[in-house]
Design an enzyme around this catalytic site. Structure first.
Site, PDB file in Angstrom:
ATOM      1  N   LYS A  74      18.076   3.839 -81.409  1.00  0.00           N
ATOM      2  CA  LYS A  74      18.702   2.641 -80.843  1.00  0.00           C
ATOM      3  C   LYS A  74      17.662   1.829 -80.079  1.00  0.00           C
ATOM      4  CE  LYS A  74      22.745   1.360 -77.997  1.00  0.00           C
ATOM      5  NZ  LYS A  74      23.865   1.903 -77.196  1.00  0.00           N
TER       6      LYS A  74
ATOM      7  N   SER B 144      28.345   0.238 -78.231  1.00  0.00           N
ATOM      8  CA  SER B 144      27.214  -0.628 -78.504  1.00  0.00           C
ATOM      9  C   SER B 144      26.214  -0.065 -79.514  1.00  0.00           C
ATOM     10  CB  SER B 144      26.474  -0.923 -77.199  1.00  0.00           C
ATOM     11  OG  SER B 144      25.961   0.273 -76.612  1.00  0.00           O
TER      12      SER B 144
ATOM     13  N   SER C  43      29.884   4.284 -76.160  1.00  0.00           N
ATOM     14  CA  SER C  43      29.036   3.497 -77.057  1.00  0.00           C
ATOM     15  C   SER C  43      28.463   4.266 -78.236  1.00  0.00           C
ATOM     16  CB  SER C  43      27.883   2.861 -76.265  1.00  0.00           C
ATOM     17  OG  SER C  43      28.364   1.874 -75.399  1.00  0.00           O
TER      18      SER C  43
END
Length: 464
Positions: free
Chosen positions: A52, A130, A154
């Site tokens: 990420k 996210s 997330s």
């Protein structure tokens, strides 16, 4: 290489999926160039991973999907990235996300939204956020596993929407050194994969004390957790009464009841349990996390790193505001809310109260689990539960257009997506979202007591 495809086929698929679904912010110039190191049973040599884009890497830019860090490149690797490299993992690239990890749709990014690959491309469904790109990279079989971050769901929500496994370990078990902070009392590095054995191996590779991370669980507490482990037969599983299932997506109840029947046939005991404080969790979360975010994001001042407007006629006091104008709308909303929660009256009336309610929530979780909590000196309830099962999301993925329209009416409309995931984040509990059916965006969380990550992983593996 994922699914052992040929190098040519893998690169062609990578290009195709990236253009369709907007998964990555940067890609390794030599994708799938697998290391020649010999692997062992415990290492991950030859596996391909995505990271990420709020976890720093010295080989790729780290942008947090924000204009303010658009060209930032870290001089070092995050501890979790360093450990993966040492284990022989090949990093395919950095994945798209909601800016600074703030969002539940995967739409708040300077790179544009991530599109859910479970649906026809023209439907343009949200991936969840996210860690949207991380989940999509796994769902598309581009990687064996992905690292994301989970602050209030997330990792688990996009894992649910992508029909993959998404694991948020106990807070402090995986190092946060090199993870760009959103809310440091909640941020947790998470793991996504389609295979529980791969996910477990990644967890064991990263589950180490890190002296560079002040929130890392100490060696002594890790040893205490290991010493508390004992065979618990039969496993006792709880269903939380406060989590209503009435408005769940079509198909949830049939799949959910089928799983319960399977658990009973395996000899597990199922009990209803009450955790009254879960009703307070969204207000607690959206009081504490924006306050911590406002403090953390104050460092982006255009002086040390990040965006700086070179055309400014710099006069005293005007640098800071133009620099911070590069934050996106959702980040600005949370900074404003966070600063409000830290102002004098709101701090006493909101922030302090939220901290107290968070402690009450942890106490209630401690009261229902058999396993002791080493952080609170809870001895555990001898008659308590071993695990909880909780839905991951109350909704199916909607279209990106509908999500943005609802959020435009009120940002709070998207916050409800976190209702099932936030309680575990506030208490720091290990929680793994698993799909109830293959290629179906309906998931269920398996939740354990703090530190009892192995029971969560064992359980999911036993029913997979």
């Amino acid at each position: 290489m994922p699914l052992k495809r040929s190098l040519k086929e893998s690169i062609e698929r990578l290009s195709s999926f990236q253009s369709k679904y907007n998964i990555f912010t940067s890609i390794n110039p030599s994708p799938y160039s697998i290391t020649n190191k010999k692997g062992t049973k415990e290492t991950l040599t030859g596996c391909v991973a995505s990271i990420k884009d709020n976890i720093v890497t010295k080989d790729f830019p780290t942008t947090c999907a924000s204009h303010i860090l658009e060209n930032f490149k870290s001089p070092f690797d995050a501890t979790v990235v360093k450990l993966l490299k040492q284990a022989g993992v090949h990093i395919l690239g950095k994945t798209n996300l909601d800016e600074f990890g703030m969002g539940s749709g995967g739409v708040h990014s300077i790179r544009g939204p991530v599109i859910n690959p479970l649906y026809p491309h023209e439907d343009k469904k949200i991936m969840g956020g996210s860690s949207s790109g991380a989940a999509a990279s796994v769902a598309c079989d581009l990687v064996d596993f992905a690292l994301g971050t989970d602050t209030g769901g997330s990792v688990r929500l996009p894992a649910c929407y992508g029909s993959v496994l998404g694991f948020k370990p106990s807070y402090g078990r995986l190092s946060r050194f090199g993870v760009i902070a959103y809310s440091q009392s909640l941020d947790t590095v998470g793991i996504l994969s389609k295979k529980i054995n791969v996910l477990r191996k990644v967890f064991h590779t990263l589950d180490k004390y890190d002296m560079k991370d002040p929130t890392s669980l100490s060696v002594e507490l890790r040893e205490l957790i290991e010493g508390n482990k004992k065979v618990r037969r039969p496993l006792k599983v709880g269903i939380v009464k406060e989590f209503s299932h009435e408005s769940m997506p079509i198909g949830f109840h049939r799949l959910y009841l089928s799983l319960l029947e399977k658990l009973i046939n395996l000899g597990l005991e199922i009990y209803p349990v009450s955790i009254p404080s879960v009703k307070n969790c969204l207000p607690i979360y959206y009081t504490l996390s924006p306050a911590e975010a406002a403090s953390n994001l104050s460092r982006y001042d255009g002086i040390r790193y990040g965006y700086r407007d070179s055309e400014l006629d710099i006069k005293d006091g005007i640098l800071f505001a133009p620099t911070r104008s590069k934050f996106g709308t959702e980040v600005k909303n949370r900074i404003i809310l966070g600063n409000y929660n830290l102002c004098s009256d709101a701090f006493k009336n909101n922030f302090i109260k939220a901290e107290k309610l968070r402690v009450n929530l942890i106490d209630e979780f401690d009261g229902i689990f058999r396993f002791p909590n080493v952080l609170t000196n809870s001895k555990g309830n001898p008659d308590g539960l071993d695990l909880l099962i909780v839905p991951t999301s109350s909704k199916l993925p909607g279209s990106i257009r509908d999500f943005e329209e609802e959020e435009a009416k009120s940002p709070a409309n998207s916050y409800i997506n976190d209702v099932f995931t936030v309680p575990m984040s506030l208490a720091g509990l290990p929680s793994l979202s698993m799909p109830l059916k293959e290629k179906t965006p309906i998931g269920l969380q398996v939740v354990g007591q703090y530190g009892d990550d192995s029971t969560v992983l064992d359980f999911v593996e036993s029913i997979s």
